[in-house]
Every structure is written in structure tokens, then in C-alpha cells.
Enzyme design. Structure first.
Site, mmCIF file in Angstrom:
data_model
loop_
_atom_site.group_PDB
_atom_site.id
_atom_site.type_symbol
_atom_site.label_atom_id
_atom_site.label_comp_id
_atom_site.label_asym_id
_atom_site.label_seq_id
_atom_site.Cartn_x
_atom_site.Cartn_y
_atom_site.Cartn_z
ATOM 1 N N ASP A 310 0.829 -1.199 0.000
ATOM 2 C CA ASP A 310 0.000 0.000 0.000
ATOM 3 C C ASP A 310 0.872 1.261 0.000
ATOM 4 O OD1 ASP A 310 -2.769 0.819 0.064
ATOM 5 O OD2 ASP A 310 -2.420 1.596 2.068
ATOM 6 N N GLU A 358 0.782 -0.556 -5.065
ATOM 7 C CA GLU A 358 -0.392 0.327 -5.040
ATOM 8 C C GLU A 358 0.105 1.717 -5.413
ATOM 9 O OE1 GLU A 358 -2.429 3.322 -4.272
ATOM 10 O OE2 GLU A 358 -1.851 2.888 -2.199
ATOM 11 N N ASP A 411 -11.502 0.692 -0.975
ATOM 12 C CA ASP A 411 -11.720 2.105 -0.638
ATOM 13 C C ASP A 411 -12.726 2.786 -1.563
ATOM 14 O OD1 ASP A 411 -10.052 2.245 1.568
ATOM 15 O OD2 ASP A 411 -8.283 2.774 0.389
#
Length: 527
Positions: A310, A358, A411
Site C-alpha cells: 500500500d 499500489e 476504498d
């Protein structure tokens, strides 16, 4: 090789005990993935969660969430009874996780299981002797001995952290007594001795977590299914990681943060985003050969078949906000470790690292170069593609094969919810792009799923809610909000035979279907 998978957090699985777990429903979902022609299950982080219930703010980067321990498996082992499990109120709505009820009900059950586990270990070690004050002599030592064999040092440090945290009423470590807050050696020794049984309780949880996860992973591999897990670039301040290793972070002499993480102001957040995570002392990491990161990646590669890292851009440069600032407005950018940390990983684990970067959001040329230099696949999200006012990198004709395409992530809103809330120009553009002007709303999600699967991306991952055509009520997380996230659960048999067959057909049409290996067929035929 072109492949596809589904995104579904473990917590979102159906189960009888209020939250998804490594239970029979997880094994059934593996079978569903296989039947649907999938190769991957993306599960998001599996770490223990705290305030806000986010798996991206975990108490440790080296521990598993005890909520995922299958209670029925503990019943089969004789550590709990069915009546004890069914007597607990885990919440009545099968569509939602009620974290307050889970917290209040699950830990007393696990404590009962732990007491019986200790007795079993002690009896096995010394024979059927007499219990002393209701406790078998050496029981806790037997738990520690097993934990020493089965758990890593950092996982055991988490168990110590949680025992002390519980003693101080769940407060973060910066609010503990000074001697243990600063980990003075005599205090560490005294607290380890004082809380030895509580430490054993958390070691028991991690033993069972890893045992059950390894069993599920082995079954999935037999069915031709591999796992994608997420790791946040940052750890939480309220974590064993920052307490046990303050030298890794930008802390002052009193172990208080000097600066914290976040994002600068932009069109979406006028004052920026103040995450509050401690920032790394990258110079110290360089001097140690990134030793802690090598431990973290070794743990992650053992847990998952592929790791999605991430906030990848933070390795090139990161936003630093002075500690104590009420917003992110007065931060500045600093250089991260760059390619050096990934070259070190290649030395440690091999040239081809199973990492997904990401790389969403605004990317500078330097971040793009770092992604190219690592060779990691980046991410493409269709929900970011359809801006009628400007060109988008997320439109499929801009993809390269070395990427992973998502309709949306955890998300994002679901496809149906996102589509309903699009402005009219963007909606018209998306329909013209898809050639779907006449597609009814109830089926529009399939057109976007086809677009993802037909793209050149070597891997396509679709959230289960999008296959089900669910609306905003099924959203997993809305960033910068608290109290309504990480709660959605799939209902039993909701992913029905018709949908599974359609998934399989699309996987075949777009060259993403893979025949299960012979050993997987044998396992399936034996069930």
C-alpha cells in the site's frame, strides 16, 4: 499468463459468529473461486485491529487477527463447547459485523479455550498429575515453549505488548508508566514475569491463528487458488512495532514522534489528510541493511502468495507533517529509500518478488521511474477512468500487460453505487466507451466487469460486491470516515450458481481461466 481473482476480506465471509473466519465458509469460498474459474483470492491485511476497526491500522505488522480464529474448530478440539459459543451475542444482523459485540463476546470464549489448552499441554508433558489451585503445574511455561517453536520473535513481542496494553486499560503505549513505556530492561523483565499468563493467552491466539490460516492456505493451494494480501507501508503508532523498536522511527529522546504521515491538501481534502502514523528513520534502516523490512517481508511472503504494498509512492518520497499539527497543511516532502530497499529485497528473496505496487493517485516522474525499475505491476482502477473532461491513465487502452486491473478497491464505492452517483457527462462518456447506452441499471456492472477482464492487464481482480451487483450499502470502506466501515458481510449462498457459472464463462472468454492442477482435482473429487 492471464488470470483473474476476487476481492473479499475474511471479515466479510458469512459465519454463525458475527464475523468471517477461517471456518467452513472460508473453505466453501475457495471452492466457489475454483468453480468460478478464478486463480486468486485477495483478502486485505489479516492483522489485529483496534479503534476504527481498520486492518490498515493494526497492533502489529507480525500478528494475525484473533477474530478470524474458527470457533467451531476449537469445539472440535475440545477447547470449547457448542453451547458456550451459541450463548454469546455476536449481533443479529448477518449483513454486518458488530465489532463491539465481537470484542465483548469473543475474548472471554478464547480465554476459556486457553485455560483448557494449558491444561492439555501440561497433562501431556507431565502425565495425569494433580492440579495446583486449579492450574496444572508448568502449564504457562508449556505455552511459552510452544510459542517459542512456532511463532516468530516479533509475533511474540506483539503478545507481550497486548498483555501490557490490557493491564493499562487498552491505552496506547505512550500513556503507560514511564519505565515500561521506555522499555527499561528491569521493567521489561518485571512485566514479563508479572504478566506471564496473559502473554501466554495472546501466544495461544497466535498459535491457533497461524495453524488455521496455514490449513486454509494449504487447502486453497490444492484447489489452485492463491492469496493476495495487503501490507500498509506504515505501521500504527499504537502498535508493538513502534513501542518495541523506537529506533526505526522519527522519534525524539522521549520516544515521541517528531513528524507523522499524511497527504497534502488537494481538490478532495482542503486541509490534506493527517494519518498520524509514525514516519520511518530511513537512515537507520539503511545502516542496518533494512533488516526490519526484511523481517516484515519474510513474514508477509510466508503468509501470502502475493503481497500488495500500500502507498507505494511513499518509498520514493513521503509527506512529513510536524507532530502536533491539527491538519496536514504545513507538511513537506522528503526523500524515501527509493530503489535501494527493493534491491535489498531481491538479494534476500530473489529477483522476481511477488509484489503488487499500489501506485494510485498523483504520480511524479520519479515515482513512475521507481515502479519501472522494480518491475512490479501497478494498479489500474476502472472507477477512476471515466472523466469526460480530461484524459485518464486508467482507461484500458492506456494499460500495459504488467498491471493489475480492478473495477474498484476496498476504498471505492461499489460499481453500482459509483455509477448511480456519477455526474451526467461522465456517465454518458462511460456508456459511449462501453457501447452500453441501452444496458439497464440492474446489469450495468457486468459491462464494467467485462471491460476489466478483456483488458491487457495480466491480472484482473473484481470485488465480490461488484459481481453481485450491490449498491453503496455494500461498500467496505470510505476513507476519512469512522464508525461505518469494515462492516459489510456476504450472506450465505449469495454468490449463487448462476453468478458462479457466469464468472467462469467470462474467465474463459477473456483467456483468464486456468484448469486446476491434478492434485486439486483429486482433492475436489475426494470431498
Amino acid at each position: 499468463m492471464r488470470e483473474c481473482g476476487m476481492l473479499l476480506p475474511i471479515a466479510s465471509l458469512p459465519s454463525r459468529y458475527g464475523i468471517g473466519a477461517f471456518s467452513k465458509e472460508a473453505y466453501a469460498f475457495v471452492d466457489t473461486l475454483k468453480a468460478a474459474g478464478q486463480s486468486y483470492w485477495q483478502v486485505l491485511p489479516l492483522g489485529p485491529t483496534g479503534f476504527g476497526d481498520s486492518p490498515y491500522q493494526s497492533f502489529s505488522a507480525f500478528a494475525g487477527n484473533p477474530y478470524f480464529i474458527d470457533l467451531d474448530a476449537l469445539v472440535e478440539e475440545g477447547l470449547l463447547t457448542q453451547e458456550e459459543c451459541e450463548a454469546v451475542d455476536f449481533g443479529e444482523d448477518p449483513r454486518k459485523v458488530w465489532y463491539d459485540k465481537i470484542y465483548e463476546g469473543r475474548f472471554p470464549l478464547l480465554r476459556k479455550a486457553y485455560e483448557r489448552f494449558k491444561a492439555t499441554l501440561a497433562k501431556n508433558a507431565q502425565g495425569a498429575g494433580e492440579a495446583e489451585n486449579g492450574q496444572w503445574a508448568g502449564a504457562v511455561d508449556a505455552v511459552h515453549e510452544m510459542a517459542g517453536r512456532l511463532l516468530g520473535d516479533e509475533t511474540r513481542e506483539y503478545c507481550f505488548y497486548m498483555a501490557v496494553k490490557n493491564h493499562f486499560g487498552e491505552k496506547s503505549w505512550n500513556l503507560w508508566d514511564e519505565d515500561i513505556r521506555l522499555r527499561r530492561p528491569e521493567a521489561v523483565a518485571a512485566w514479563r514475569d508479572r504478566l506471564t499468563d496473559d502473554i501466554g493467552f495472546y501466544e495461544f491466539q497466535q498459535i491457533k491463528f497461524e495453524e488455521q490460516w496455514d490449513r486454509l492456505k494449504e487447502y486453497a493451494h490444492g484447489q489452485g487458488i492463491r492469496f493476495i494480501g495487503d501490507i500498509p507501508i506504515y505501521v500504527a503508532f499504537d502498535s508493538a512495532d513502534s513501542w518495541a523498536h523506537p529506533e526505526l522511527f522519527q522519534f525524539d529522546g522521549n520516544n515521541e514522534p517528531v513528524a507523522v504521515a499524511g497527504c497534502p491538501p488537494d481538490a478532495f481534502a482542503a486541509t490534506g489528510q493527517l494519518w498520524g502514523n509514525p514516519l520511518y528513520n530511513w537512515e537507520y534502516h539503511r545502516q542496518t541493511g533494512y533488516a526490519w523490512w526484511m523481517k516484515r517481508m519474510a513474514y508477509s511472503f510466508r503468509m501470502y502468495d502475493m503481497v500488495r504494498v500500500d502507498h507505494f509512492r511513499g518509498f520514493e518520497s513521503y509527506y512529513s507533517i510536524p507532530y502536533g499539527e491539527p491538519t496536514a497543511e504545513h507538511g513537506h516532502w522528503e526523500q524515501g529509500p527509493g530503489i535501494e530497499i527493493f534491491r535489498r529485497m531481491q538479494e534476500e528473496f530473489g529477483k522476481k518478488l511477488p509484489i503488487i505496487a499500489e501506485d494510485l493517485g498523483f504520480l511524479t516522474p520519479a515515482v513512475r521511474k521507481l515502479l519501472t525499475d522494480t518491475g512490479f505491476p501497478g494498479m489500474k482502477v476502472l472507477e477512476f477512468a471515466f472523466n469526460s473532461k480530461e484524459e485518464s491513465d486508467y482507461l484500458p487502452y492506456n494499460y500495459i500487460s504488467n498491471c493489475v486491473v480492478y473495477t474498484g478497491t476496498h476504498d471505492n464505492d461499489t460499481l453500482v453505487g459509483w455509477y448511480k452517483h456519477m455526474d451526467i457527462e461522465d456517465k454518458e462518456f462511460s456508456m459511449a466507451f462501453l457501447g452500453s447506452e441501452d444496458t439497464p441499471l440492474a446489469k450495468i456492472h457486468w459491462d464494467f466487469i467485462r471491460l476489466a477482464l478483456s483488458s491487457v492487464a495480466k491480472l484482473a481482480v473484481i470485488p465480490v460486491q461488484d459481481y453481485l451487483g450491490l449498491g453503496t450499502e455494500a461498500r467496505i470502506n470510505e476513507p476519512s470516515t469512522i464508525g461505518k466501515n469494515w462492516r459489510w458481510r456476504m450472506l450465505p449462498d449469495e454468490l449463487d450458481g448462476h453468478t458462479i457459472r457466469k464468472c467462469r464463462r467470462l474467465a474463459k472468454i477473456y483467456g483468464r481461466y486456468r484448469e486446476a492442477p491434478m492434485e486439486a482435482k483429486a482433492v475436489s473429487e475426494g470431498n
